[in-house]
Design a protein around this motif. Structure first.
Motif, short mmCIF file in Angstrom:
data_model
loop_
_atom_site.label_atom_id
_atom_site.label_comp_id
_atom_site.label_asym_id
_atom_site.label_seq_id
_atom_site.Cartn_x
_atom_site.Cartn_y
_atom_site.Cartn_z
N LYS A 278 92.71 107.28 24.45
CA LYS A 278 93.41 106.41 23.19
C LYS A 278 94.92 106.44 23.54
O LYS A 278 95.39 105.19 23.14
N ARG A 279 95.57 107.36 24.20
CA ARG A 279 97.18 107.10 24.16
C ARG A 279 97.31 106.07 25.25
O ARG A 279 98.24 105.27 25.26
N PHE A 280 96.42 106.01 26.21
CA PHE A 280 96.45 104.82 27.11
C PHE A 280 96.39 103.38 26.62
O PHE A 280 97.34 102.42 26.56
N PHE A 281 95.30 103.32 25.76
CA PHE A 281 95.25 102.13 25.09
C PHE A 281 96.14 101.80 24.12
O PHE A 281 96.64 100.63 24.00
N ASP A 282 96.94 103.01 23.42
CA ASP A 282 98.03 102.75 22.42
C ASP A 282 99.14 102.25 23.05
O ASP A 282 99.94 101.65 22.53
N ARG A 283 99.31 102.67 24.21
CA ARG A 283 100.52 102.22 25.31
C ARG A 283 100.23 100.73 25.65
O ARG A 283 101.06 100.11 26.26
N GLY A 284 99.02 100.34 25.80
CA GLY A 284 98.70 98.71 26.14
C GLY A 284 97.98 98.66 27.23
O GLY A 284 97.82 97.21 27.57
N VAL A 285 97.28 99.46 27.67
CA VAL A 285 96.25 99.54 28.59
C VAL A 285 95.14 98.49 28.31
O VAL A 285 94.78 98.63 26.99
N LYS A 286 94.55 97.84 29.15
CA LYS A 286 93.60 96.95 28.87
C LYS A 286 91.93 97.26 29.33
O LYS A 286 91.13 96.83 28.91
N GLY A 287 92.00 98.31 30.06
CA GLY A 287 90.87 98.57 30.59
C GLY A 287 90.73 100.19 30.94
O GLY A 287 91.95 100.56 31.31
N TYR A 288 89.67 100.95 30.79
CA TYR A 288 89.57 102.29 31.22
C TYR A 288 88.04 102.53 31.67
O TYR A 288 87.23 102.20 31.39
N LEU A 289 88.29 102.92 33.36
CA LEU A 289 86.93 102.97 33.84
C LEU A 289 86.83 104.49 34.16
O LEU A 289 87.60 104.98 34.94
N GLY A 290 85.64 105.03 33.58
CA GLY A 290 85.44 106.67 34.03
C GLY A 290 84.86 106.92 35.24
O GLY A 290 84.36 105.97 36.22
N ARG A 291 84.39 108.07 35.52
CA ARG A 291 83.95 108.58 36.92
C ARG A 291 82.58 108.06 37.32
O ARG A 291 82.46 107.98 38.40
N ASP A 292 81.73 107.33 36.31
CA ASP A 292 80.51 106.68 36.59
C ASP A 292 80.38 105.48 36.82
O ASP A 292 79.52 104.79 37.18
N THR A 293 81.65 104.75 36.88
CA THR A 293 81.80 103.45 37.25
C THR A 293 81.41 103.20 38.74
O THR A 293 81.90 103.60 39.56
N ASP A 294 80.43 102.14 38.84
CA ASP A 294 80.08 101.57 40.09
C ASP A 294 80.69 100.51 40.57
O ASP A 294 81.43 99.55 39.69
N TYR A 295 80.25 99.77 41.60
CA TYR A 295 80.77 98.47 42.22
C TYR A 295 80.70 97.32 41.09
O TYR A 295 81.58 96.62 40.91
N GLU A 296 79.49 97.45 40.58
CA GLU A 296 79.03 96.11 39.61
C GLU A 296 79.88 96.32 38.40
O GLU A 296 80.44 95.23 37.96
N GLU A 297 79.98 97.45 37.73
CA GLU A 297 80.75 97.57 36.46
C GLU A 297 82.34 97.24 36.71
O GLU A 297 82.88 96.65 35.96
N PHE A 298 82.63 97.67 37.85
CA PHE A 298 84.10 97.58 38.17
C PHE A 298 84.41 95.92 38.11
O PHE A 298 85.43 95.70 37.52
N HIS A 299 83.69 95.11 38.81
CA HIS A 299 83.93 93.84 38.90
C HIS A 299 83.60 93.08 37.47
O HIS A 299 84.38 92.04 37.07
N LYS A 300 82.71 93.62 36.67
CA LYS A 300 82.66 92.96 35.40
C LYS A 300 83.68 93.48 34.52
O LYS A 300 84.03 92.37 33.85
N ALA A 301 84.12 94.63 34.61
CA ALA A 301 85.47 94.90 33.69
C ALA A 301 86.66 93.98 34.15
O ALA A 301 87.39 93.59 33.18
N LEU A 302 86.76 93.88 35.54
CA LEU A 302 87.89 93.21 35.92
C LEU A 302 87.58 91.62 35.44
O LEU A 302 88.81 91.06 35.03
N ALA A 303 86.72 91.22 35.40
CA ALA A 303 86.31 89.80 34.91
C ALA A 303 86.51 89.67 33.39
O ALA A 303 87.36 88.68 33.03
N GLN A 304 86.19 90.69 32.64
CA GLN A 304 86.40 90.54 31.44
C GLN A 304 87.92 90.77 30.88
O GLN A 304 88.35 90.04 30.08
#
Length: 219
Positions: free
Chosen positions: A95-121
Motif C-alpha cells: 500500500k505504501r508503494f502505491f500511495d507513493r505512485g508506483v504503478k505495479g507490484y509483482l510478488g514472488r510467484d510472478t512468472d515470465y508470462e505474468e511479467f510481460h502481461k503486467a508490463l503491457a498493462q
C-alpha cells in the motif's frame, strides 16, 4: 527520434541479466533504450525526463530507502511508470508503494508470462498487482479487525506525538522532513525516534519500519 528509456535495477547480476534478456527477447529494445544497474544510488542518476519505465527488483529491501527512491524518482519525472518486484507481499508495504505512485507490484510467484502481461498493462496506463499479491491483499482485508485488536496494547506504549513520528518514518520521511511537517525541531524528532526504538528494543529505523508494519502500529 530519441528512444524512451527503461531502467532496470537489481542487486543480483543473474536477475538483472534475466530481465534485460527477457525484454530483448520480446523486442522491447526496438522501442526503448534499456539501462541497467546493480547500484541503488545509481538509479537516481539514471532517472531523467526521458525515462519511461523503472523496474525495481527489491530482494533484500530496505523499506525506508526504497520509498525514498520512489519519491525522488517521481520528483524528477512525474510520468515515470515504476514497477516493484519483490519476494515480500506484506500489504501495508504494498500500500505504501502505491500511495507513493508506483504503478505495479509483482510478488514472488510472478512468472515470465505474468511479467510481460503486467508490463503491457502498465504501459497502456493501467495499474497492476500480481496474483499472489492480490491473494495477500484479500487475506489482509479479512484479518484487519484482528490486527487492530492486536495492535492496541503496542500502540498504547507510544505517545500521540511518537505515533505521529513513527507514521512519518514509515512513510519514508527523513528527520528534517518530519520536523518541517510536524513543526518541531530536528532535535525533538531524533529524541522521539530514540524513545520509540528504546520502547520496542529495536536498534535501527529500518528494523523499526519492518516491526511497525508487521504489527499494525501505523495506519
Amino acid at each position: 527520434m530519441m528512444k524512451k528509456e527503461t531502467i532496470i535495477y537489481s542487486e543480483h547480476g543473474l536477475c538483472l541479466s534475466f530481465m534485460v534478456n527477457s525484454l530483448r527477447d520480446q523486442g522491447f529494445h526496438d522501442q526503448y533504450e534499456i539501462l541497467k544497474t546493480s547500484s541503488l544510488s545509481e538509479v537516481r542518476e539514471l532517472v531523467s525526463e526521458n525515462s519511461h519505465i523503472l523496474l525495481l527488483y527489491l530482494n533484500s529491501m530496505n523499506m525506508v530507502e526504497a520509498l525514498d527512491l520512489v519519491e525522488k524518482a517521481l520528483s524528477i519525472n512525474a510520468d515515470l511508470k515504476i514497477i516493484v518486484i519483490s519476494v515480500k507481499s506484506e500489504m501495508k508495504m504494498v500500500k505504501r508503494f502505491f500511495d507513493r505512485g508506483v504503478k505495479g507490484y509483482l510478488g514472488r510467484d510472478t512468472d515470465y508470462e505474468e511479467f510481460h502481461k503486467a508490463l503491457a498493462q502498465i504501459i497502456d496506463g493501467h495499474v497492476y498487482i500480481s496474483n499472489d499479491s492480490k491473494e495477500a491483499l484479500v487475506n489482509f482485508i479479512c484479518s484487519v479487525d484482528d490486527e487492530k485488536e492486536k495492535s492496541g496494547p503496542r500502540n498504547s506504549e507510544l505517545t500521540a506525538r511518537e505515533l505521529d513520528v513513527l507514521n512519518l518514518i514509515c512513510d519514508g520521511l527523513r528527520t528534517k522532513a518530519i520536523a518541517e511537517k510536524l513543526f518541531i525541531s530536528t532535535h525533538t524528532v531524533e529524541s522521539h525516534r530514540r524513545n520509540i526504538l528504546l520502547k520496542f528494543n529495536i536498534n535501527s529505523s529500518s528494523q523499526l519500519v519492518k516491526y511497525a508494519l508487521e504489527n499494525s502500529l501505523v495506519n
